[in-house]
Design a protein around this motif. Sequence first.
Motif, mmCIF file in Angstrom:
data_model
loop_
_atom_site.group_PDB
_atom_site.id
_atom_site.type_symbol
_atom_site.label_atom_id
_atom_site.label_comp_id
_atom_site.label_asym_id
_atom_site.label_seq_id
_atom_site.Cartn_x
_atom_site.Cartn_y
_atom_site.Cartn_z
ATOM 1 N N SER A 180 0.800 -1.202 -0.043
ATOM 2 C CA SER A 180 0.078 -0.024 0.258
ATOM 3 C C SER A 180 0.886 1.191 0.020
ATOM 4 C CB SER A 180 -1.014 -0.054 1.264
ATOM 5 O OG SER A 180 -0.245 -0.276 2.457
ATOM 6 N N LEU A 203 -8.149 -6.981 8.872
ATOM 7 C CA LEU A 203 -7.602 -5.651 8.932
ATOM 8 C C LEU A 203 -7.837 -4.866 10.204
ATOM 9 C CD1 LEU A 203 -7.874 -4.232 5.197
ATOM 10 C CD2 LEU A 203 -5.792 -4.459 6.427
ATOM 11 N N TYR A 214 1.405 -5.472 7.527
ATOM 12 C CA TYR A 214 0.562 -6.700 7.607
ATOM 13 C C TYR A 214 0.875 -7.536 6.404
ATOM 14 C CZ TYR A 214 -3.731 -9.580 7.668
ATOM 15 O OH TYR A 214 -4.541 -10.682 7.734
ATOM 16 N N CYS A 219 -5.575 -9.247 -1.584
ATOM 17 C CA CYS A 219 -6.135 -8.110 -1.151
ATOM 18 C C CYS A 219 -6.811 -7.377 -2.365
ATOM 19 C CB CYS A 219 -5.090 -6.967 -0.544
ATOM 20 S SG CYS A 219 -4.463 -8.076 0.998
ATOM 21 N N GLN A 223 -9.256 -2.398 -0.096
ATOM 22 C CA GLN A 223 -8.614 -3.082 1.069
ATOM 23 C C GLN A 223 -7.189 -2.357 1.195
ATOM 24 O OE1 GLN A 223 -9.033 -7.296 0.366
ATOM 25 N NE2 GLN A 223 -10.951 -7.600 1.481
ATOM 26 N N GLY A 227 -6.396 -0.242 4.545
ATOM 27 C CA GLY A 227 -5.076 -0.322 5.299
ATOM 28 C C GLY A 227 -4.478 0.889 5.630
ATOM 29 N N LEU A 232 -1.805 1.071 8.269
ATOM 30 C CA LEU A 232 -1.203 -0.139 7.878
ATOM 31 C C LEU A 232 -0.575 -0.086 6.684
ATOM 32 C CD1 LEU A 232 -3.562 -2.884 9.502
ATOM 33 C CD2 LEU A 232 -1.172 -2.308 10.132
ATOM 34 N N LEU A 234 -0.032 -2.388 4.247
ATOM 35 C CA LEU A 234 -0.584 -3.949 3.695
ATOM 36 C C LEU A 234 0.332 -4.238 2.485
ATOM 37 C CD1 LEU A 234 -2.857 -5.774 4.084
ATOM 38 C CD2 LEU A 234 -4.263 -4.385 2.476
#
Length: 277
Positions: A180, A203, A214, A219, A223, A227, A232, A234
């Motif tokens: 991400s 999540l 993570y 994904c 999503q 994230g 996060l 991702l």
Amino acid sequence: MWRRYVGMALAIADLISKLEAWADPAWQESWDNCGWQVQPGVLDAQANVLVCLTPTRLVMAEALELRQQGIVVNLILAHHPLIFSPLKAVVPGDPVGDMVQQAISHGIGIYTAHTNFDQVQDGTADRLAQMLQLQNPEPVVATQSGLGYGRVGDLSPSLSLEGLLDLIQTQLSPPRLIYSPAADLGQTIHRVAVLGGSGASFLADVARSGAQAYLTSDCKFHQFQEGRDRGLVLIDAGHYATERPACARLVEIVQRWGAPWAQLSDRDEDFRQFWGQ
């Protein structure tokens, strides 16, 4: 308790008894289908086990080729179930039907450990935590004492995001890593969560765990947005790459239990190709 042996070799019945004591099928999710997929009367045979991620016709062909070489494979031990939905027919040409027919005609059992295997020590998430050398790992979502879905732990020493991505690439060898948006690949990452297979539904739980990054798979576009919004990073390494290592560990476990022969399939498939690589 099963007491079936061929000489001193471990019988399939005893192997399954050990497996179910470790990863109880009763722990599976309501939508899952763990346990025997096809049991063609092989419980008394000595356990010659081909372990795979997904039971496919290619894996069955591999088992039959090994038989031609003198290795009497009689159990395919898979992570993904062969049968998810109730079968309405078993007919030639259908992938599941072909597997069922071949398993019965050749006396090769097919057994699956899926969401029960995800939760245990040395299962899919635990293996990822080991490969990233996470310290003090604990379940992201505990299902019982010491067990549960995902693992979250600390990197020691901490790594930059770029360093973490390099570590994942080295350990898992995915065909492509997706992550991400990040303002700085040099940002320090000290706490990481992992979950093999499709883990985006966790999540919110991962965000509550204090993880900064993570690692999971499958994904979707929004999503990754979620994230980012949860703070996060991702990281999607693909379903195959995040679950295959646990299958390799399962071979070691089966051998330790006393199976006279066990091997990881070399016909497992990622089911994905990336153009331009």
